[in-house]
Design an enzyme around this catalytic site. Structure first.
Site, PDB file in Angstrom:
ATOM      1  N   PHE A   1      -8.547   8.157  62.360  1.00 34.42           N
ATOM      2  CA  PHE A   1      -9.028   8.005  63.743  1.00 34.42           C
ATOM      3  C   PHE A   1      -8.353   9.073  64.595  1.00 34.42           C
ATOM      4  O   PHE A   1      -7.147   9.274  64.480  1.00 34.42           O
ATOM      5  CB  PHE A   1      -8.629   6.633  64.324  1.00 34.42           C
ATOM      6  CG  PHE A   1      -8.906   5.456  63.426  1.00 34.42           C
ATOM      7  CD1 PHE A   1     -10.200   5.150  63.038  1.00 34.42           C
ATOM      8  CD2 PHE A   1      -7.866   4.639  62.990  1.00 34.42           C
ATOM      9  CE1 PHE A   1     -10.450   4.050  62.218  1.00 34.42           C
ATOM     10  CE2 PHE A   1      -8.105   3.534  62.179  1.00 34.42           C
ATOM     11  CZ  PHE A   1      -9.407   3.242  61.788  1.00 34.42           C
TER      12      PHE A   1
ATOM     13  N   GLY B   1      -6.092  16.892  64.927  1.00 37.59           N
ATOM     14  CA  GLY B   1      -5.505  15.635  65.377  1.00 37.59           C
ATOM     15  C   GLY B   1      -5.474  14.575  64.291  1.00 37.59           C
ATOM     16  O   GLY B   1      -5.571  14.867  63.097  1.00 37.59           O
ATOM     17  N   CYS B   2      -5.383  13.327  64.732  1.00 35.43           N
ATOM     18  CA  CYS B   2      -5.015  12.224  63.844  1.00 35.43           C
ATOM     19  C   CYS B   2      -6.077  11.807  62.834  1.00 35.43           C
ATOM     20  O   CYS B   2      -5.775  11.057  61.914  1.00 35.43           O
ATOM     21  CB  CYS B   2      -4.607  11.015  64.676  1.00 35.43           C
ATOM     22  SG  CYS B   2      -3.072  11.287  65.583  1.00 35.43           S
ATOM     23  N   PHE B   3      -7.325  12.251  62.997  1.00 32.43           N
ATOM     24  CA  PHE B   3      -8.345  11.862  62.003  1.00 32.43           C
ATOM     25  C   PHE B   3      -8.339  12.770  60.784  1.00 32.43           C
ATOM     26  O   PHE B   3      -8.985  12.494  59.776  1.00 32.43           O
ATOM     27  CB  PHE B   3      -9.754  11.839  62.629  1.00 32.43           C
ATOM     28  CG  PHE B   3     -10.235  13.179  63.140  1.00 32.43           C
ATOM     29  CD1 PHE B   3     -10.727  14.147  62.274  1.00 32.43           C
ATOM     30  CD2 PHE B   3     -10.199  13.467  64.502  1.00 32.43           C
ATOM     31  CE1 PHE B   3     -11.171  15.379  62.750  1.00 32.43           C
ATOM     32  CE2 PHE B   3     -10.642  14.689  64.986  1.00 32.43           C
ATOM     33  CZ  PHE B   3     -11.127  15.651  64.105  1.00 32.43           C
ATOM     34  N   ALA B   4      -7.592  13.882  60.855  1.00 37.40           N
ATOM     35  CA  ALA B   4      -7.787  14.976  59.896  1.00 37.40           C
ATOM     36  C   ALA B   4      -7.293  14.694  58.480  1.00 37.40           C
ATOM     37  O   ALA B   4      -7.669  15.406  57.551  1.00 37.40           O
ATOM     38  CB  ALA B   4      -7.141  16.249  60.428  1.00 37.40           C
TER      39      ALA B   4
END
Length: 388
Positions: A372, A163-166
């Protein structure tokens, strides 16, 4: 005979990991955010849902996004009506698309990064591939190795469904690989295609509709290595990294792979949870450096949406220009999940050089990169710019 300790010492790099090159790519199909609601409700046969369409228009208006790039175009969607429904079994159709297209888009970004780096691709020792778009065996890392013609002995690491934190995770892992393997050159690729999450509207799950207003497709690649050779031109040093799960944040952002594709769930208080905890992450990262003025560093934050950026700015008293590169990428590309922060890194060094600002970090020495995403998970990377 050498000792284990001597072997271990010989494996360690001398200096910190650096980002040596960045490349980005998007699909050719560009969608204008101002006309997207009309297109989206038409293509999903949902024009009778007039109130919901008005809501979606307001979401798109408030998104601070001007345009996005999408692999899915009208022709593909007409051939795959199950993808347009809200909850029709469609995983096979989606998988068929992303298993092919994710590595291809990744190759485009990687080719640009390798060209900028200027070294033969045979010198790449490690590959990290990250995507939230589809799962397969052998993975997108294997497919990219074949597409690029990398050595079969390249050490691969495949990250699915982060997801978006990666975008922060891949830099943290690349730093550890580069610093603990002398001479390593790590190719990092994040490639995201929204064909897994695209679906028609429903008034029962407005969080799904938020995703349809925000997400875009893109791939970004970086080359990471320590102890640069004279021919290599570092852009940023990766100084320190951390990952943490925020307290009381379970279920704030979820994604579930189902027969209907990847479903997306969002709680309203995500911006609040992030802004409430961001100072703690910054103190941990910058106190050892004696930095407590967060306007004195450059900023790269995952642009999950405008509300997150607004609340972080307000909480920390950041000047509007601090998030300029971040907001630019959100405006021009939308939320491309893991690839976003690498696009922002690219935008920042380009604008810094164009504007003659003295360093790759807007004329400043130190900076922070935040990812995040689901968990809520926060990745923190402390960056040091280089003089230009």
């Amino acid at each position: 005979m050498v000792s284990v300790e001597e072997i271990r010492q010989a494996q360690r790099a001398e200096g910190p990991a650096t980002v040596m090159a960045i490349g980005t790519a998007t699909p050719p199909n560009c969608v204008d955010q101002s006309t997207y609601p009309d297109y989206y409700f038409r293509i999903t046969n949902s024009e009778h849902m007039t109130e919901l369409k008005e809501k979606f228009k307001r979401m798109c208006d408030k998104s601070m996004i001007k345009k996005r790039y999408m692999y899915l175009n009208e022709e593909i969607l007409k051939e795959n009506p199950s993808v347009c429904a809200y909850m029709a079994p469609s995983l096979d159709a989606r998988q068929d698309m992303v298993v092919m297209e994710v590595p291809k888009l990744g190759k485009e970004a990687a080719t640009k990064a390798i060209k900028e780096w200027g070294q033969p691709k045979s010198k790449i020792t490690h590959l990290i591939f990250c995507t939230t778009s589809g799962v397969d065996m052998p993975g997108a890392d294997y497919q990219l190795t074949k597409l690029l013609g990398l050595r079969p002995s390249v050490k691969r690491y495949m990250m699915y469904q982060q997801g978006c934190f990666a975008g922060g995770t891949v830099l943290r892992l690349a730093k550890d690989l580069a610093e603990n393997n002398k001479g390593a050159r790590v190719l990092v690729v994040c490639s995201e295609i929204t064909a897994v999450t695209f679906r028609g509207p429903t008034d029962t799950h407005l969080d799904s509709l938020v995703g349809q207003a925000l997400f875009g497709d893109g791939a970004a690649a970086v080359i990471v290595g320590s102890d640069p050779l004279p021919v290599e031109k570092p852009l940023f040093q990766l100084v320190w990294t951390a990952q943490t799960i925020l307290p009381d944040s379970e279920g704030a952002i979820d994604g579930h792979l189902r027969e209907v594709g990847l479903t997306f769930h969002l709680l309203k208080d995500v911006p609040g949870l992030i802004s409430k905890n961001i100072e703690k992450a910054l103190v941990e990262a910058f106190q050892p450096l004696g930095i407590s003025d967060y306007n004195s560093i450059f900023w790269i934050a995952h642009p999950g949406g405008p509300a997150i950026l607004d609340q972080v700015e307000a909480k920390l008293g950041l000047k509007p220009e601090k998030m300029e590169a971040t907001r630019h990428v959100l405006s021009e590309y939308g939320n491309m999940s893991s690839a976003c922060v690498l696009f922002i890194l690219d935008q920042m060094r380009k604008k810094s050089i164009e504007n003659g600002l003295g360093t790759t970090g807007e004329g400043l020495d130190w900076g922070v990169l935040f990812g995040f995403g689901p968990g809520l998970t926060v990745e923190t990377v402390v960056l040091r710019s280089v003089t230009v």
